[in-house]
Structures are given as C-alpha cells and as structure tokens.
Scaffold this active site. Sequence first.
Site, PDB file in Angstrom:
ATOM      1  N   HIS A 117     -11.664  -1.367  -2.455  1.00 59.98           N
ATOM      2  CA  HIS A 117     -12.482  -0.442  -1.583  1.00 59.98           C
ATOM      3  C   HIS A 117     -12.173   0.588  -2.929  1.00 59.98           C
ATOM      4  O   HIS A 117     -11.139   1.287  -2.920  1.00 59.98           O
ATOM      5  CB  HIS A 117     -12.155  -0.350   0.103  1.00 59.98           C
ATOM      6  CG  HIS A 117     -12.122  -1.474  -0.145  1.00 59.98           C
ATOM      7  ND1 HIS A 117     -11.767  -3.204   0.592  1.00 59.98           N
ATOM      8  CD2 HIS A 117     -13.100  -1.817   1.380  1.00 59.98           C
ATOM      9  CE1 HIS A 117     -11.963  -3.458   1.448  1.00 59.98           C
ATOM     10  NE2 HIS A 117     -13.405  -2.822   2.591  1.00 59.98           N
ATOM     11  N   ASP A 162      -2.858  -2.279   3.398  1.00 62.62           N
ATOM     12  CA  ASP A 162      -4.332  -1.121   4.105  1.00 62.62           C
ATOM     13  C   ASP A 162      -3.476  -0.261   3.341  1.00 62.62           C
ATOM     14  O   ASP A 162      -2.089   0.050   3.204  1.00 62.62           O
ATOM     15  CB  ASP A 162      -3.433  -1.833   5.493  1.00 62.62           C
ATOM     16  CG  ASP A 162      -4.087  -0.544   6.593  1.00 62.62           C
ATOM     17  OD1 ASP A 162      -4.027   0.319   6.129  1.00 62.62           O
ATOM     18  OD2 ASP A 162      -4.089  -0.797   7.424  1.00 62.62           O
ATOM     19  N   GLY A 203      -8.574  -0.810   4.108  1.00 59.89           N
ATOM     20  CA  GLY A 203      -7.591   0.113   4.831  1.00 59.89           C
ATOM     21  C   GLY A 203      -8.783   1.618   4.681  1.00 59.89           C
ATOM     22  O   GLY A 203      -9.189   2.034   4.025  1.00 59.89           O
ATOM     23  N   GLU A 208     -15.048   5.013  -0.712  1.00 65.08           N
ATOM     24  CA  GLU A 208     -16.470   4.264   0.281  1.00 65.08           C
ATOM     25  C   GLU A 208     -16.907   5.957   0.893  1.00 65.08           C
ATOM     26  O   GLU A 208     -17.656   5.593   2.083  1.00 65.08           O
ATOM     27  CB  GLU A 208     -15.183   3.419   1.743  1.00 65.08           C
ATOM     28  CG  GLU A 208     -16.121   2.652   2.251  1.00 65.08           C
ATOM     29  CD  GLU A 208     -15.013   1.719   3.152  1.00 65.08           C
ATOM     30  OE1 GLU A 208     -13.736   1.802   3.160  1.00 65.08           O
ATOM     31  OE2 GLU A 208     -15.658   1.871   4.076  1.00 65.08           O
ATOM     32  N   SER A 216      -7.254 -10.547   4.255  1.00 65.99           N
ATOM     33  CA  SER A 216      -6.878 -10.010   5.584  1.00 65.99           C
ATOM     34  C   SER A 216      -5.215  -9.496   5.359  1.00 65.99           C
ATOM     35  O   SER A 216      -4.615 -10.445   4.016  1.00 65.99           O
ATOM     36  CB  SER A 216      -6.464 -11.426   7.020  1.00 65.99           C
ATOM     37  OG  SER A 216      -6.140 -10.673   7.862  1.00 65.99           O
ATOM     38  N   HIS A 264     -16.427 -10.212   0.360  1.00 65.97           N
ATOM     39  CA  HIS A 264     -16.261  -9.455   0.835  1.00 65.97           C
ATOM     40  C   HIS A 264     -16.206  -9.549   2.603  1.00 65.97           C
ATOM     41  O   HIS A 264     -17.038  -9.569   3.171  1.00 65.97           O
ATOM     42  CB  HIS A 264     -17.087  -8.141   0.503  1.00 65.97           C
ATOM     43  CG  HIS A 264     -16.340  -7.050   1.041  1.00 65.97           C
ATOM     44  ND1 HIS A 264     -15.416  -6.325   0.550  1.00 65.97           N
ATOM     45  CD2 HIS A 264     -15.526  -7.094   2.197  1.00 65.97           C
ATOM     46  CE1 HIS A 264     -14.965  -5.310   0.950  1.00 65.97           C
ATOM     47  NE2 HIS A 264     -15.112  -5.438   2.009  1.00 65.97           N
TER      48      HIS A 264
HETATM   49  C1  LIG Z   1     -15.601  -0.882   6.962  1.00 67.46           C
HETATM   50  N1  LIG Z   1     -15.021  -0.736   6.092  1.00 67.46           N
HETATM   51  C2  LIG Z   1     -14.176  -0.646   5.644  1.00 67.46           C
HETATM   52  N2  LIG Z   1     -13.151  -0.300   4.882  1.00 67.46           N
HETATM   53  C3  LIG Z   1     -11.139  -0.249   4.467  1.00 67.46           C
HETATM   54  N3  LIG Z   1     -11.029  -1.070   5.440  1.00 67.46           N
HETATM   55  C4  LIG Z   1     -11.469  -2.468   6.032  1.00 67.46           C
HETATM   56  C5  LIG Z   1     -12.947  -2.228   6.337  1.00 67.46           C
HETATM   57  N4  LIG Z   1     -12.592  -2.993   7.499  1.00 67.46           N
HETATM   58  C6  LIG Z   1     -12.650  -3.050   7.511  1.00 67.46           C
HETATM   59  N5  LIG Z   1     -10.766  -3.110   6.911  1.00 67.46           N
HETATM   60  C7  LIG Z   1      -9.722  -3.387   6.805  1.00 67.46           C
HETATM   61  O1  LIG Z   1      -9.541  -4.297   7.294  1.00 67.46           O
HETATM   62  C8  LIG Z   1      -9.173  -4.886   8.349  1.00 67.46           C
HETATM   63  C9  LIG Z   1      -9.635  -5.597   9.333  1.00 67.46           C
HETATM   64  O2  LIG Z   1      -9.086  -6.864   9.220  1.00 67.46           O
HETATM   65  P1  LIG Z   1      -7.640  -7.658   8.706  1.00 67.46           P
HETATM   66  O3  LIG Z   1      -6.487  -6.704  10.163  1.00 67.46           O
HETATM   67  O4  LIG Z   1      -7.154  -7.384   7.101  1.00 67.46           O
HETATM   68  O5  LIG Z   1      -7.596  -8.748   8.030  1.00 67.46           O
HETATM   69  C10 LIG Z   1      -9.031  -3.169   8.873  1.00 67.46           C
HETATM   70  O6  LIG Z   1      -7.451  -2.709   9.648  1.00 67.46           O
HETATM   71  C11 LIG Z   1      -8.980  -2.157   7.719  1.00 67.46           C
HETATM   72  O7  LIG Z   1      -7.780  -2.396   7.328  1.00 67.46           O
HETATM   73 ZN   LIG Z   2     -14.315  -4.208   3.293  1.00 60.47          ZN
END
Ligand SMILES: CNc1ncnc2c1ncn2[C@@H]1O[C@H](COP(=O)(O)O)[C@@H](O)[C@H]1O
Ligand SMILES: [Zn+2]
Length: 358
Positions: free
Chosen positions: A210, A150, A183, A213, A106, A24
């Site tokens: 996810h 997202d 997201g 959360e 991503s 993750h």
């Molecule tokens: C902390 N808890 C979380 N919960 C939900 N989504 C999360 C997250 N942490 C990250 N992201 C998701 O990952 C994206 C960034 O990486 P990438 O641009 O995709 O590589 C964030 O914009 C969000 O959509």
């Molecule tokens: Zn995550």
Amino acid sequence: TAAAEMMDGEVDGFYRAFPKVELHAHLNSSISSVTMGKLIAKKPDLGIEQTRTMINKGQKRTLEECFEMFKIIHQITDRTEDIYMVTKDVIKEFAADGVKYLELRSTPREEKTGFIGMTKRAYVETILEAIKQCKQDNVDIDVRFLLSIDRRSGSTVAKETVKLAEEFFLSSDGIVVGLDLSGDPTVGHGKDFIGSLQEARNAGLKLALHLSEIPSQHEETTLILMNLPPARIGHGTFIHPDLGGSQELVDLVKLHQIPLELCMTSNVKGQTVPSYDKHHFGSWYSLGHPCILCTDGKGVFATDLSQEYQLAASVFNLSPSQMWDISYQAIDYIFASDDIKSKLRRRWNNLRPVLYHL
Ligand SMILES: CNc1ncnc2c1ncn2[C@@H]1O[C@H](COP(=O)(O)O)[C@@H](O)[C@H]1O
Ligand SMILES: [Zn+2]
C-alpha cells in the site's frame, strides 16, 4: 457520478460472467453480510450490529472510521474456526462472482480469547487449510495467499511476519506467494520496514505494498520506490503531482512498470477520492499504465469485483473489449508461476469468443 451512484449495487450480469482476477482483497474486509450474520449469531454477547461492519450503498466513512470497523470485525473473527469459515465463504463468493484467480491477503493475528486461543502460525495454517479444502471441493478458482504486515505493529513484528512468510513460502506448495504492507497509513513510517521487505524479496516472496493512500506519504513512497520497487502498488492514490505526489514518483512507477491495484468503491466510500469520476484510474489508464481493478474489501465496502468492473466501464466510458483487456492483462501481474499464467490465458482465450463475440 450520479449515474455511477445510482448503479452502485446493481450488476446486470455481464461482468459477472467475465473471467476475472482479484489481486487486492483483505480477508477480514471481504466478509459478506451472509457470513457476518452467521458470525454475529454465534457471538450474541458482543452485541455487534451488521451496520457497524459494512458501508452500504450511498454511505461513506472517513478512513479513520474504516480502521475502527476493522477492529470490530477482528472481535468477531477471533478463533480459528471463524477464520476457517470466513476463508471458505470468501473464496466461494469470489468464485460465484466469476473470479478465476484470487490472491487473498491477511494479517497473522494472535488472540488469547477462547479456550485454546490462536497463534499467528495457527492463523495462517487455518487459512491455508481452508484454501486446500476449497480446492478439494472443486471450487472453480485458483487461490494464493499473501501475509500482511500491519504498519501499526512496528518493525519487530514485521520481521516476525517475514520469517513466518518465508517458512510458509517453502512449505505451502506454492500457495503463499508474497507479502503485503498495509494498515493505517497515518501510523508508522515505511523506512522501518524496508529492511524486512528487502529480506522477504530476496527470499523469493513478491511484494504488494500500500503506497500513498493518503497525501502525506510522499517521502515514504519515494524511499520505498527507490529502495525496493515492489511488484505491485496498492492504491497509489496520491502519487500524481496534482495530489501531493510528484512527477518524479510517477516517472519511477512508469519506469519500473509497476501495476496499480485500484479499488474505486473502497476509495470513494473511505473518502480518499472525492467521487468516482475523479478516481486516479482515469489518469493512469490514459497513460497506458497497467491498472488492475480490485475490491479491497467486498464486505466492508459492500461491493464485488463484477461491480468494480461495471463501475469502471460506466464512469470512464470503456467498451467491453477494453474491459476484457483490463481483465486479461491482470494475469501478467499475478504472483503465481508462469505456468499458471499460461493456463489462465488459455482459459480466457477459450471463453472470449463463447461469451461476448468481442
Ligand atoms: C481501506 N484501506 C486500507 N488501507 C490499509 N490497510 C487496510 C485497508 N483496508 C484493510 N487494511 C488492512 O487489512 C486489515 C483487515 O484484514 P485482515 O485482518 O488483514 O484480514 C486491516 O486491519 C488493515 O490492516
Ligand atoms: Zn488494501
């Protein structure tokens, strides 16, 4: 907790030498301070300071603030050349931390900035190119990729992402293995994505979602678990009945034996969990349920997988042999083929007596 807090940031090397599986890790959350420094130096006009892109030792943010940080990071990684560098650096850093198998995820992103801009397809191709390059450079790590949906972007974009994922699933030589739903959990509803996710699963993509959360997602999680069962759950913090979930949900997760991807530092720094000792790892681990330790974002949350292992071991009083089992069992839940699983198990079995006399 005080001990865990003090230890935050210091790894004695024991868990670094452990062979590990990371399942993750969001690419843009995984950018190290070194790489961030390089990006910031390339884009001085943005005037972004490092302190706005990571949560350092002892600091906390709200989940809302975390999502603001992702927006800032996205401003800095808005060209394919940035994505290429970031992906290569992140992979090499995981390898240096003893991760032998990594699933990166991503969100395909379109950007109009720069001379040519970036399409979602180019975004994914760039990541795959960087993964390929690392393999050619003999970086000692097997890397796979999940496309993220997202939830803020809604169901139409989700459908497009599934199409793109299906396409790369067929053309990427087994590198693209699945789909992630992530997201801001306060935005959107899971029901809008069920159709797309079912289609993806029927096409052979594995699902890591996810779920729960935040406390208000009980209905959504129930719906998803009844209609899909994903192959893995991200966080699942509020599935437990004491935390806004229900026994019914716990039973569903247990029935389907769905492993949880657990990210202790991320949850404490993002304040969905009040302290390390109260992390839901404790209750699920005591149930004998499969728990996979993960970083979520080693950059944003200023951690690495060795640190997460050390943290779990010290907070929950686990022996090196119990930690070994956690690492070994994670192999069962990777999205790559059974053949890769066997190869990894062989590696682990060869390393065990050499390293630890466990
Ligand atoms: C902390 N808890 C979380 N919960 C939900 N989504 C999360 C997250 N942490 C990250 N992201 C998701 O990952 C994206 C960034 O990486 P990438 O641009 O995709 O590589 C964030 O914009 C969000 O959509
Ligand atoms: Zn995550």
